[in-house]
Design an enzyme around this catalytic site. Structure first.
Site, short mmCIF file in Angstrom:
data_model
loop_
_atom_site.label_atom_id
_atom_site.label_comp_id
_atom_site.label_asym_id
_atom_site.label_seq_id
_atom_site.Cartn_x
_atom_site.Cartn_y
_atom_site.Cartn_z
CE LYS A 44 -3.99 1.14 3.16
NZ LYS A 44 -4.23 2.30 2.03
CG ASN A 68 -9.84 3.61 -3.68
OD1 ASN A 68 -9.32 4.32 -2.59
ND2 ASN A 68 -9.39 3.48 -4.80
CB ALA A 69 -12.41 8.17 -1.03
CG ASN A 124 0.64 7.21 -5.31
OD1 ASN A 124 0.42 7.84 -6.08
ND2 ASN A 124 -0.32 6.98 -4.44
CB CYS A 127 -0.25 12.30 -2.31
SG CYS A 127 1.49 12.28 -2.10
CE LYS A 161 -0.77 2.99 -9.24
NZ LYS A 161 -0.98 1.86 -8.23
N GLY A 240 -4.78 -1.49 -14.45
CA GLY A 240 -6.01 -0.99 -14.77
C GLY A 240 -7.08 -1.80 -15.65
N GLY A 262 -5.43 -5.45 -9.63
CA GLY A 262 -5.89 -4.68 -8.19
C GLY A 262 -7.44 -5.14 -8.03
C1 FMN Z 1 -9.15 -0.05 -2.67
C2 FMN Z 1 -8.10 0.46 -3.45
C3 FMN Z 1 -6.86 1.14 -3.14
C4 FMN Z 1 -5.72 1.69 -3.45
N1 FMN Z 1 -4.63 2.22 -2.88
C5 FMN Z 1 -3.62 2.62 -3.86
C6 FMN Z 1 -2.56 2.95 -2.99
O1 FMN Z 1 -2.25 2.86 -1.61
N2 FMN Z 1 -1.44 3.26 -3.68
C7 FMN Z 1 -1.47 3.43 -5.11
O2 FMN Z 1 -0.59 3.89 -5.74
N3 FMN Z 1 -2.59 3.08 -5.65
C8 FMN Z 1 -3.69 2.46 -5.07
N4 FMN Z 1 -4.74 1.96 -5.63
C9 FMN Z 1 -4.75 1.98 -7.20
C10 FMN Z 1 -4.38 0.59 -7.62
O3 FMN Z 1 -3.10 0.18 -7.16
C11 FMN Z 1 -4.50 0.65 -9.30
O4 FMN Z 1 -3.53 1.27 -9.74
C12 FMN Z 1 -5.96 0.85 -9.96
O5 FMN Z 1 -6.83 0.32 -8.88
C13 FMN Z 1 -6.08 0.51 -11.18
O6 FMN Z 1 -6.10 -1.02 -11.51
P1 FMN Z 1 -7.26 -1.97 -11.14
O7 FMN Z 1 -8.41 -1.67 -12.01
O8 FMN Z 1 -6.86 -3.41 -11.22
O9 FMN Z 1 -7.72 -1.82 -9.74
C14 FMN Z 1 -5.91 1.41 -5.04
C15 FMN Z 1 -6.94 1.10 -5.72
C16 FMN Z 1 -7.93 0.46 -4.79
C17 FMN Z 1 -9.22 -0.14 -5.53
#
Ligand code: FMN
Length: 301
Positions: A44, A68-69, A124, A127, A161, A240, A262
């Protein structure tokens, strides 16, 4: 026929990566993801000091994706270093995803992560930079400064990223490469978006808006990876909306060396990694593809 992959010096059992924020919150979940078939696990987002996230609900599923938030909640690198060490003791390759309000803060997290044994740093930059009040991800100059600051502090590879929510992702990818980034991960969530609960007449997420992921964003992710592949020489982790082997193969054909998973872990379960690798192997056999590397960038003329 081999599905084994090579990424920044790492010999991997397959091209599948657990993406940031999904399960990488403790050693036990990262170990579980690896044992279930992920070749590389991403943590994470981790900051220098602990961060509390937003209030629940922080994640909701709708017909075509997740929103998500979470708010980048994490225990801080000093506490998280113990989880990294436990994961590395099992010889599992780990990517540490880092966040910070200044380049120095991110460089400090990266350095502590390197000491704890991570193999790769993933910045990342989505932010906000507290000094300039805008995300590094949307400004090539700020992003370049960030990459250089972190590269100075660590010897292990540093990847960046990228957010799809920018005017031209090619310009941002080039800036990262020019500043010394060793690779790119694309994409982070799309948005922000909003969904409203018509019964309560309020946004569903307590934070009101959130980043969108899952199948809905796959065409955006594929386009971003395709564009980045044409702009830079460094390797790409494409992420994605991937939920099956065909999606992973498509992402590699767009230019990704590895495919990140993800939201699909939510939709299916952790067994998704094994299912995708087995289906990929079947596809490769049927299509006389001897090495997974043959797929990388295959959609480019
Ligand atoms: C619940 C959740 C939490 C996430 N937390 C992070 C995070 O902490 N840091 C980050 O760089 N991306 C985070 N992401 C983004 C994912 O790593 C990914 O880039 C994005 O969800 C697209 O991929 P997916 O469609 O396979 O989920 C999060 C995504 C989700 C759904």
């Amino acid at each position: 026929m081999t599905i084994k992959s090579l990424f920044l010096g790492q010999d991997l059992k397959n091209p599948l990566v657990l993406s940031a924020g999904i399960l990488g919150v403790s050693a036990s979940t990262m170990i579980r993801a690896y044992n279930s078939g992920a070749a590389l696990v991403t943590t994470k987002s981790i900051s220098i000091a602990p961060r509390s996230g937003h209030n629940n609900p922080t994640v909701i599923a709708y017909e075509k994706g997740l929103m998500n938030a979470v708010g980048l909640s994490n225990p801080g690198i000093d506490v998280f270093a113990e989880e990294i060490k436990k994961t590395r003791q099992k010889n599992i390759p780990v990517i540490l995803n880092t966040i910070g309000g200044t380049p120095k803060e991110m460089a400090d997290v990266a350095k502590k992560g390197e000491s704890a044994g991570v193999d790769i740093i993933e910045l990342n930059p989505s932010c906000p930079n507290v000094e300039h009040e805008k995300p590094y991800a949307s400004d090539p100059k700020l992003l370049g400064e960030l990459v250089m600051a972190v590269k100075k502090q660590v010897k292990i590879p540093v990847i960046v990223k990228l957010s799809p929510n920018v005017e031209d992702i090619k310009v941002i990818a080039k800036a990262a490469e020019k500043a010394g980034a060793d690779g790119i991960t694309a994409i982070n969530t799309v948005g922000p978006g909003m969904l409203i609960d018509i019964a309560s007449r309020k946004p569903v997420l307590d934070f009101k808006t959130g980043g969108i992921s899952g199948p809905a964003i796959r065409p955006i992710a594929v386009r971003c990876v395709y564009d980045i592949y044409e702009s830079v020489k460094i390797p790409i982790i494409g992420v994605g909306g991937i939920t099956c082997a065909n999606d992973a193969i498509e992402m590699m054909m767009a230019g990704a060396t590895l495919a990140g998973i993800g939201s699909a872990v939510y939709y299916h379960d952790i067994g998704i990694f094994r299912k995708i690798t087995e289906d990929m192997e079947r596809w490769m056999k049927k299509n006389s593809c001897k090495n997974a590397s043959e797929l990388i960038g295959a959609a480019h003329v």
